[in-house]
Design an enzyme around this catalytic site. Structure first.
Site, mmCIF file in Angstrom:
data_model
loop_
_atom_site.group_PDB
_atom_site.id
_atom_site.type_symbol
_atom_site.label_atom_id
_atom_site.label_comp_id
_atom_site.label_asym_id
_atom_site.label_seq_id
_atom_site.Cartn_x
_atom_site.Cartn_y
_atom_site.Cartn_z
ATOM 1 N N ASP A 64 18.405 40.345 50.151
ATOM 2 C CA ASP A 64 18.524 41.724 50.605
ATOM 3 C C ASP A 64 18.682 42.565 49.345
ATOM 4 O OD1 ASP A 64 19.601 44.254 51.381
ATOM 5 O OD2 ASP A 64 20.323 43.389 53.253
ATOM 6 N N VAL A 65 17.842 43.572 49.162
ATOM 7 C CA VAL A 65 17.852 44.315 47.900
ATOM 8 C C VAL A 65 19.151 45.069 47.658
ATOM 9 C CG1 VAL A 65 15.357 44.543 47.707
ATOM 10 C CG2 VAL A 65 16.669 46.302 48.935
ATOM 11 N N ASN A 91 9.926 47.864 45.228
ATOM 12 C CA ASN A 91 9.071 48.323 46.320
ATOM 13 C C ASN A 91 9.766 48.324 47.675
ATOM 14 O OD1 ASN A 91 6.441 48.718 47.826
ATOM 15 N ND2 ASN A 91 6.930 46.631 48.473
ATOM 16 N N TYR A 157 15.145 59.903 54.682
ATOM 17 C CA TYR A 157 14.082 59.337 53.853
ATOM 18 C C TYR A 157 13.738 60.272 52.701
ATOM 19 C CZ TYR A 157 9.567 57.197 52.686
ATOM 20 O OH TYR A 157 8.515 56.595 52.034
ATOM 21 N N LYS A 161 14.122 59.469 48.610
ATOM 22 C CA LYS A 161 13.009 59.435 47.663
ATOM 23 C C LYS A 161 13.161 60.484 46.563
ATOM 24 C CE LYS A 161 10.925 55.954 49.487
ATOM 25 N NZ LYS A 161 10.873 54.647 48.767
#
Length: 258
Positions: A64-65, A91, A157, A161
């Site tokens: 899990d990142v 990514n 989101y 970003k």
């Protein structure tokens, strides 16, 4: 014929089981890189590795990142398998749930920020020392057009970003003298699972209608492909981009040029 643009280089790709992740892995392998495929699902990783079975220079790591211990272990495993780390493709990401700001939830905001921001920073953090030992490297974070504009009903989101772009600029400034370059890729609508998820969330009864509306705002009048993003990642990972750092490299068919 096999290429040599990434010969003797080693890449870690998080979110490797997604469309962009797998396309990037394939492109890197075609150009001579060794690739560590990272994903949360052992089953999906095995399936991805099977589709890349024509290439021998692959390995997989379930992580899990957002888990720092897992990130450190994956980097260590990459060094054990391939001898070092030259390229990071951060990514892995989530689109979250769409809703107006007043109907967004703390859980959705936290998930987007943890996965899309902390999940990028952690892997950068643990790749710095190995890349310095190799004399430099290339870190590439997957951002989005949502990192430079503000589509409605996508606040978590969009915020994540925008944060990725700021992180990339800071890391680029801090690491420039070490030979480590740090860049972001900002895809527009790419024809894969994530855009289909957003289409279905925004207009469940007519997701194809959303696609028509979105394409009307793109100068090239089409969605991009995973392979086109992979080609940009290849350029930024290779020595061809030796003077590129701190950039947000848009790949959106002209959407943000309007």
């Amino acid at each position: 014929m096999p290429g040599t643009r990434l010969a003797n280089k080693v890449a870690i790709i998080t979110g490797a089981t997604g469309g962009i992740g797998e396309a990037t892995a394939r492109r890197f392998l075609q150009e001579g890189a060794g690739v560590m495929l990272v994903g949360r699902s052992a089953e999906k990783l095995a399936a991805t590795a099977e589709r890349l079975a024509d290439f021998s220079a692959t390995a997989t790591f379930v992580a899990d990142v957002t888990d720092e211990e897992a990130a450190a272990a994956a980097v260590a495993a990459t060094i054990d398998r391939f001898g070092g780390v030259d390229i990071l493709i951060a990514n892995a990401g989530t689109e979250g749930r769409t809703a107006p700001i007043e109907r967004q939830t703390v859980a959705n905001f936290e998930e987007c920020l943890r996965t899309n921001v902390i999940g990028v920073w952690l892997w950068m953090k643990h790749c710095v020392a190995p890349m310095q030992q190799r004399g430099g490297g290339s870190m590439i974070a997957l951002s989005s057009i949502a990192g430079v504009v503000g589509p409605r009903e996508m606040a978590p989101y969009n915020a994540s970003k925008h944060a990725v772009n700021g992180l990339v600029k800071t890391a680029a400034n801090e690491l420039a003298t070490t030979g480590i370059r740090v860049n972001a890729i900002g895809p527009g609508p790419i024809d894969n699972r994530m855009i289909r998820s957003l289409e279905e969330q925004i207009l469940p009864d007519d997701p194809d209608g959303i696609r028509v509306m979105v394409m009307a705002g793109i100068a090239m009048n089409r969605y991009g492909t995973n392979e086109e993003v992979a080609n940009l990642a290849l350029f930024l990972a290779s020595d061809e981009s030796s003077y590129c750092t701190g950039g947000i490299h848009m790949i959106d068919g002209g959407l943000t040029a309007a």
